[in-house]
Design an enzyme around this catalytic site. Structure first.
Site, PDB file in Angstrom:
ATOM      1  N   ASP A  36     -36.599  96.750   0.272  1.00  0.00           N
ATOM      2  CA  ASP A  36     -35.790  98.246   0.020  1.00  0.00           C
ATOM      3  C   ASP A  36     -34.106  97.793   0.060  1.00  0.00           C
ATOM      4  OD1 ASP A  36     -35.376 100.680   0.275  1.00  0.00           O
ATOM      5  OD2 ASP A  36     -36.485 100.982   1.957  1.00  0.00           O
TER       6      ASP A  36
ATOM      7  N   HIS B  83     -28.546 100.584  -5.753  1.00  0.00           N
ATOM      8  CA  HIS B  83     -29.539 101.247  -5.040  1.00  0.00           C
ATOM      9  C   HIS B  83     -30.061 100.913  -4.048  1.00  0.00           C
ATOM     10  CE1 HIS B  83     -26.380 105.237  -4.414  1.00  0.00           C
ATOM     11  NE2 HIS B  83     -26.115 104.389  -5.482  1.00  0.00           N
TER      12      HIS B  83
HETATM   13  P1  ADQ Z   1     -34.974 106.094  -0.442  1.00  0.00           P
HETATM   14  O1  ADQ Z   1     -35.903 104.776  -1.919  1.00  0.00           O
HETATM   15  O2  ADQ Z   1     -35.678 107.757  -1.645  1.00  0.00           O
HETATM   16  O3  ADQ Z   1     -33.678 105.718  -1.563  1.00  0.00           O
HETATM   17  P2  ADQ Z   1     -34.836 105.960   1.669  1.00  0.00           P
HETATM   18  O4  ADQ Z   1     -33.121 105.299   1.717  1.00  0.00           O
HETATM   19  O5  ADQ Z   1     -35.957 105.638   2.875  1.00  0.00           O
HETATM   20  O6  ADQ Z   1     -34.958 105.871   0.341  1.00  0.00           O
HETATM   21  O7  ADQ Z   1     -34.566 107.134   1.641  1.00  0.00           O
HETATM   22  C1  ADQ Z   1     -32.984 107.890   1.305  1.00  0.00           C
HETATM   23  C2  ADQ Z   1     -33.272 109.755   1.939  1.00  0.00           C
HETATM   24  O8  ADQ Z   1     -34.210 110.550   1.477  1.00  0.00           O
HETATM   25  C3  ADQ Z   1     -33.009 109.605   3.210  1.00  0.00           C
HETATM   26  O9  ADQ Z   1     -31.554 110.675   4.186  1.00  0.00           O
HETATM   27  C4  ADQ Z   1     -34.763 110.326   4.160  1.00  0.00           C
HETATM   28  O10 ADQ Z   1     -34.423 111.122   5.404  1.00  0.00           O
HETATM   29  C5  ADQ Z   1     -34.862 110.706   3.162  1.00  0.00           C
HETATM   30  N1  ADQ Z   1     -35.810 110.649   3.174  1.00  0.00           N
HETATM   31  C6  ADQ Z   1     -37.441 110.124   3.275  1.00  0.00           C
HETATM   32  N2  ADQ Z   1     -37.976 110.293   2.410  1.00  0.00           N
HETATM   33  C7  ADQ Z   1     -38.365 111.474   3.384  1.00  0.00           C
HETATM   34  C8  ADQ Z   1     -39.677 112.874   3.596  1.00  0.00           C
HETATM   35  N3  ADQ Z   1     -40.798 112.683   3.944  1.00  0.00           N
HETATM   36  N4  ADQ Z   1     -39.110 114.086   3.576  1.00  0.00           N
HETATM   37  C9  ADQ Z   1     -37.913 114.133   3.421  1.00  0.00           C
HETATM   38  N5  ADQ Z   1     -36.461 113.161   3.193  1.00  0.00           N
HETATM   39  C10 ADQ Z   1     -37.357 111.970   3.430  1.00  0.00           C
HETATM   40  C11 ADQ Z   1     -32.895 104.654  -2.624  1.00  0.00           C
HETATM   41  C12 ADQ Z   1     -33.442 103.229  -2.391  1.00  0.00           C
HETATM   42  C13 ADQ Z   1     -33.154 103.293  -0.667  1.00  0.00           C
HETATM   43  C14 ADQ Z   1     -31.330 103.314  -0.413  1.00  0.00           C
HETATM   44  C15 ADQ Z   1     -31.206 104.990  -0.516  1.00  0.00           C
HETATM   45  C16 ADQ Z   1     -29.443 105.273  -0.489  1.00  0.00           C
HETATM   46  O11 ADQ Z   1     -34.231 102.694  -2.512  1.00  0.00           O
HETATM   47  O12 ADQ Z   1     -33.206 101.571  -0.521  1.00  0.00           O
HETATM   48  O13 ADQ Z   1     -30.877 103.083   1.307  1.00  0.00           O
HETATM   49  O14 ADQ Z   1     -31.407 104.326  -2.263  1.00  0.00           O
HETATM   50  O15 ADQ Z   1     -29.177 104.025  -1.592  1.00  0.00           O
END
Ligand code: ADQ
Length: 461
Positions: free
Chosen positions: A361, A153
């Site tokens: 990311d 991921h």
């Molecule tokens: P994350 O680093 O967690 O995931 P991201 O893909 O941006 O990053 O977000 C995942 C989920 O968390 C989204 O559904 C988002 O809405 C939710 N989220 C983020 N910030 C939030 C907040 N402040 N409050 C509530 N919800 C929040 C990891 C990898 C990413 C990859 C994902 C999925 O780092 O690059 O996209 O896995 O594979």
């Protein structure tokens, strides 16, 4: 009958944890096929860890607690303080600890044992993410020869960075024990293939496979998507409208620019706050007309770098507001807490611009969520880092280098003074004919993100 067996560090055994991108995607796949989901229970045990098995709505869960030593070594140390920074190109933050690697390996072995005892020869094993890089090695050592796939991921770094990891060969060999290895982006796939070819005598074949370590592995990019319709629906839900109304009453007629991230150094928040400061410095006519809201709940606060990040953000936000704020206007609102999906969708929908500027990311689902939350009749602009995997797909967003804060400030200027719901506000945006951003998820709609006039929504095949 062949079953799908998913393995990830955390599972969605708790129904409340079925909201995120990964959790929803896996849950639906397992639920449709009657599969199983194995991983850490989320609890830390005092004595010997036991395996728990339970079923919910057609999905079988196979869970184990971690001991305190395992949690510290496998999760906090090796996964979060070695692999996470290294794979995000942050060699300055990496810590190496041979004991942590030993514990990480032991946990991977223990999870592989737990799974091999419960799978059949024709099952398909689907391993997720950087916590479980060695899992397949043990699966194979235990004699299981069936199909196994791996999906990373987070980004996969270039070989020059990956080889800093003392155990890089062991990790790569274990990944090649899968039939398929999937990455978020072409850049990540290319990095891994180049590593195998240049450092491990791997041979790339014309069908996307690589022969290395005596195995043949299909290596491909499978960019993760969101459920676009569900997110669009969330953006007009009751909770979404309530959140939009709440923030709207504070904004008055000001344009909202929104950022939503976990508080993590990979998300580029200090650079983003600096860019917001430069925006108000360089475009004083925008003061009082735009309000930036950053939502960033703290994560991994036991790790020192994350605590330091929190302090830095508090300081930087205070600086921007001290320099530019007024009695009736807060230039940068910074909320260190999480909101639920519907509320976020409502905020995305009324925002004039979404700031998604990670330094690195894997994908970044917020970018895709922002796009799908837009009202096609009055869409906002996505400002997106070129270093997010999503930038390989969302070509028509305003793509920026997040380290170049002046350029990000310029993008904010381009995006902000677009069209307001109450009419037209003159500004740089009107000079630009259109920006588009696409949402991934198979053949998905292309949403016209910001178009001066006329308003139009085009739908891809
Ligand atoms: P994350 O680093 O967690 O995931 P991201 O893909 O941006 O990053 O977000 C995942 C989920 O968390 C989204 O559904 C988002 O809405 C939710 N989220 C983020 N910030 C939030 C907040 N402040 N409050 C509530 N919800 C929040 C990891 C990898 C990413 C990859 C994902 C999925 O780092 O690059 O996209 O896995 O594979």
């Amino acid at each position: 009958m062949s079953r799908l067996i998913a393995i990830s560090n955390r599972t969605a055994v708790d129904p409340n944890a079925r909201a995120g991108g990964l959790a929803i995607a896996l849950w639906e796949a397992l639920n449709a096929s009657g599969g199983a989901w194995a991983g850490w229970s989320g609890s830390i045990c005092e004595g010997d860890p036991e395996t728990q098995e339970l079923s919910d709505d057609g999905v079988d869960f196979i869970l184990t607690d971690l001991t305190r030593e395992e949690h510290d070594g496998y999760y906090h140390a090796y996964a979060n303080r070695t692999l996470w920074p290294l794979f995000h190109y942050r060699t300055d933050l990496v810590s190496f600890d041979h004991d942590a690697f030993r514990i990480y390996s032991d946990v991977n072995r223990r999870l592989a044992e737990m799974v091999t005892e419960r799978i059949a020869a024709d099952d398909v094993v689907w391993v997720h993410d950087y916590h479980l890089l060695l899992f397949a090695r043990y699966l194979r050592e235990m004699g299981w020869t069936g199909r196994a796939g791996f999906f990373l991921h987070i980004p996969f770094p270039p070989p020059e960075v990956f080889t800093i990891l003392p155990e890089h060969r062991e990790v790569a060999e274990a990944l090649c024990a899968h039939s398929v290895v999937g990455f978020q982006s072409e850049r990540d796939r290319a990095n891994f293939v180049r590593y195998l070819v240049e450092y491990c005598d791997g041979v790339e074949t014309s069908d996307g496979k690589v022969n290395a370590f005596g195995s043949t592995t299909l290596i491909r990019a499978y960019p993760i998507g969101i459920d676009p319709q569900a997110f669009t629906q969330a953006s007009v839900s009751e909770a979404a409208r309530a959140a939009a109304h709440q923030i709207g009453s504070i904004l008055n007629d000001r344009q909202l620019v929104i950022g939503v991230d976990r508080m993590d150094y990979s998300k580029g928040l200090p650079e983003r706050f600096a860019a917001v400061g430069e925006f108000y410095d360089n475009y004083p006519e925008m003061r009082g007309r735009v309000s930036v809201t950053q939502i960033a709940p703290p994560s991994r606060s036991v790790v020192a770098e994350y605590r330091e990040l929190r302090e830095e953000l508090d300081r930087l936000a205070g600086r921007v507001n001290g320099d530019h704020g007024d009695l009736d206007w807060i230039p940068l609102r910074y909320l260190a807490r999480a909101y639920d999906r519907d509320q976020l969708a409502g905020l995305f929908r009324i925002a004039r611009a979404g700031l998604v500027t990670p330094l690195r990311d894997g994908m970044n689902l917020v970018a895709k969520e922002f796009v799908m939350a837009q009202n096609p009749m009055d869409p906002g602009v996505l400002i997106l880092s070129e270093f997010a995997g999503a930038a390989e797909q969302l070509h028509d967003a305003l793509i920026v280098n997040p380290f170049d804060t002046r350029r990000v400030a310029e993008a904010l200027h381009t995006a902000s003074p677009c069209r307001s719901k109450s009419g037209w506000i003159a500004g740089a945006a009107s000079r630009k004919s259109s920006w588009r951003a696409t949402s991934h998820g198979g053949a998905r709609p292309i949403l016209m993100i910001c178009q001066t006039r006329p308003h139009r929504r085009s739908v891809s095949p």
